[in-house]
Design a protein around this motif. Structure first.
Motif, PDB file in Angstrom:
ATOM      1  N   LYS A  69     -67.711 -20.968  19.760  1.00 16.92           N
ATOM      2  CA  LYS A  69     -68.206 -19.815  20.528  1.00 16.92           C
ATOM      3  C   LYS A  69     -67.086 -18.800  20.777  1.00 16.92           C
ATOM      4  O   LYS A  69     -67.275 -17.604  20.589  1.00 16.92           O
ATOM      5  CB  LYS A  69     -68.792 -20.302  21.855  1.00 16.92           C
ATOM      6  CG  LYS A  69     -69.583 -19.252  22.611  1.00 16.92           C
ATOM      7  CD  LYS A  69     -70.190 -19.856  23.880  1.00 16.92           C
ATOM      8  CE  LYS A  69     -70.877 -18.817  24.723  1.00 16.92           C
ATOM      9  NZ  LYS A  69     -72.071 -18.230  24.118  1.00 16.92           N
ATOM     10  N   CYS A  70     -65.923 -19.292  21.166  1.00 18.02           N
ATOM     11  CA  CYS A  70     -64.794 -18.392  21.458  1.00 18.02           C
ATOM     12  C   CYS A  70     -64.287 -17.691  20.205  1.00 18.02           C
ATOM     13  O   CYS A  70     -63.932 -16.523  20.249  1.00 18.02           O
ATOM     14  CB  CYS A  70     -63.617 -19.162  22.065  1.00 18.02           C
ATOM     15  SG  CYS A  70     -63.989 -19.895  23.647  1.00 18.02           S
TER      16      CYS A  70
ATOM     17  N   ASN B  30     -71.235 -22.789  12.140  1.00 14.25           N
ATOM     18  CA  ASN B  30     -71.701 -21.409  12.383  1.00 14.25           C
ATOM     19  C   ASN B  30     -72.374 -20.802  11.149  1.00 14.25           C
ATOM     20  O   ASN B  30     -72.551 -19.584  11.088  1.00 14.25           O
ATOM     21  CB  ASN B  30     -70.527 -20.514  12.812  1.00 14.25           C
ATOM     22  CG  ASN B  30     -69.545 -20.247  11.686  1.00 14.25           C
ATOM     23  OD1 ASN B  30     -69.258 -21.140  10.894  1.00 14.25           O
ATOM     24  ND2 ASN B  30     -69.031 -19.039  11.599  1.00 14.25           N
TER      25      ASN B  30
ATOM     26  N   GLY C 116     -68.095 -16.811  17.573  1.00 13.71           N
ATOM     27  CA  GLY C 116     -69.251 -16.245  18.261  1.00 13.71           C
ATOM     28  C   GLY C 116     -70.557 -16.973  18.017  1.00 13.71           C
ATOM     29  O   GLY C 116     -70.603 -18.017  17.371  1.00 13.71           O
ATOM     30  N   ASP C 117     -71.634 -16.360  18.546  1.00 10.39           N
ATOM     31  CA  ASP C 117     -72.950 -17.010  18.522  1.00 10.39           C
ATOM     32  C   ASP C 117     -73.765 -16.713  17.269  1.00 10.39           C
ATOM     33  O   ASP C 117     -74.771 -17.375  17.012  1.00 10.39           O
ATOM     34  CB  ASP C 117     -73.771 -16.543  19.742  1.00 10.39           C
ATOM     35  CG  ASP C 117     -73.376 -17.294  21.003  1.00 10.39           C
ATOM     36  OD1 ASP C 117     -72.766 -18.384  20.871  1.00 10.39           O
ATOM     37  OD2 ASP C 117     -73.659 -16.803  22.107  1.00 10.39           O
TER      38      ASP C 117
END
Ligand code: 5AD
Ligand code: FES
Length: 340
Positions: A41-42, A285, A45-46
């Motif tokens: 996430k950091c 991701n 990202g999403d």
């Protein structure tokens, strides 16, 4: 154990013995998955990147012991898509919103380098990224494909253990495979590699070596999956890898290479009906849905239990999008190059 994982979250470093310790420990798996999700996430990202997978021929000259489309498997009905068919499939993928297509095949000379270059050039007119996953070539060939417009290349090392590699690929060489990865890096491709988890005679110590190898070559993409025994191969009676172990290795890859693109692999979904979503919540991701016509899907079975055999490209696109949105993630709208 938690301290070790916390350290890796902060420094993105683990020693060989620390990786082995985490792999052997069974008490902190959930903590590891959460830590990898946090780093994902950091750092990236999403947004989830979708890559449309085109398996354009199952003809293969190699004979990897684990693989269902190996040369000696005479039960496979071989197919060869024409350049026009490949382009039409890529066009359909672009129409469905894919910003990358992955051209994957067995390792074969069926298409000349010139033909492959023509296909790549034509696909590049669609303004999408092209990833190749077509095996070992020489440096000049890799250069020609790059000049034609290919952006990325996937070539899993499969295992960095000389012993395990030799047993599984009697006609191949680990040195040559590493050299291929170095050529690809040098030529400016985004380079993906990865390994199989649960291979016969593979130990946690080997997997730790693999992870440190990914870090050493600074892999841009890392594809990991459980080894799933195929009844049409010499490894049919082996036990194979587990979902949990493959997930752990993937989570560790995220901690060690925080900005890499890491797919939730299809093999994970084969072992767990929710495998890709769980992987996306444990460090991954990227997802690579198949965009091939259903007529070809069943003929490209590296391992049994391949998902979506009867589903068309459009259905898979919608299905995976709904799943991704259901866990609060979004679909990326860019080509999805690695940003360090
Ligand atoms: N189980 C899981 N993955 C497999 N692959 C090949 N055979 C199998 C199997 N039996 C993987 C290899 C290859 C990728 C395209 O598919 O790692 O690099
Ligand atoms: Fe193919 Fe769900 S991804 S049907």
């Amino acid at each position: 154990m938690k301290n070790l994982i916390n350290k890796a979250v902060k420094t993105n470093r683990l020693s060989h013995s620390e990786i082995v310790e985490i792999l052997k420990d069974e008490t902190c798996n959930e903590y590891l998955f959460k830590a990898a999700d946090y780093v994902r996430k950091c750092r990236v990202g999403d947004a989830v990147h979708l890559r449309g997978l085109i398996e354009f021929t199952n003809v293969c000259g190699q004979n990897c012991l684990y693989c269902g489309i190996r040369r000696d498997n005479s039960l496979v009905e071989r197919y060869i898509m024409t350049p026009e068919e490949i382009f039409e499939t890529a066009k359909r993928a672009a129409g469905l919103g894919y910003k990358t297509v992955v051209l994957q095949s067995g390792e074969t000379q069926t298409y000349s380098i010139d033909t492959l270059c023509e296909i790549i050039k034509k696909i590049k007119t669609l303004d999408i990224a092209v990833t190749l996953s077509i095996g070992e070539k020489n440096e000049d060939e890799y250069r020609a494909l790059k000049d034609a417009g290919a952006d990325r290349y996937l070539l899993r090392i499969e295992t960095t253990s000389h012993k395990v590699y030799r047993e599984l690929h009697p006609e191949m060489s680990l040195m040559k495979r590493k050299a291929c990865l170095h050529f690809l890096k040098k030529l400016g491709y985004e380079v993906g590699t990865g390994d199989l988890i649960g291979l016969p005679h593979q130990k946690d110590e080997h997997i730790a070596d693999d992870l440190l190898f990914f870090q050493e070559i600074d892999a841009d993409m890392i594809g990991l999956g459980p080894f799933i025994p195929n009844s049409q191969t010499p490894l049919k009676d082996e036990i194979g890898g587990t979902f949990e172990k493959a997930l752990k290795v993937m989570a560790l890859a995220r901690l060690l290479l925080p900005s890499a693109n890491i797919p939730a692999t299809t093999a994970m979904e084969t072992l767990n009906p929710n495998g890709r979503l769980i992987a996306l919540q444990s460090g991954a991701n990227v997802v690579m849905p198949n965009v091939n016509d259903t007529t070809y899907r069943s003929k490209y079975q590296l391992y049994p239990g391949k998902i979506c055999l009867d589903d068309g490209a459009e259905k898979c696109r919608k299905c995976i999008e709904a799943k991704i949105l259901s866990i609060g993630r979004t679909i990326a709208t860019t080509k999805g190059f690695r940003t360090k």
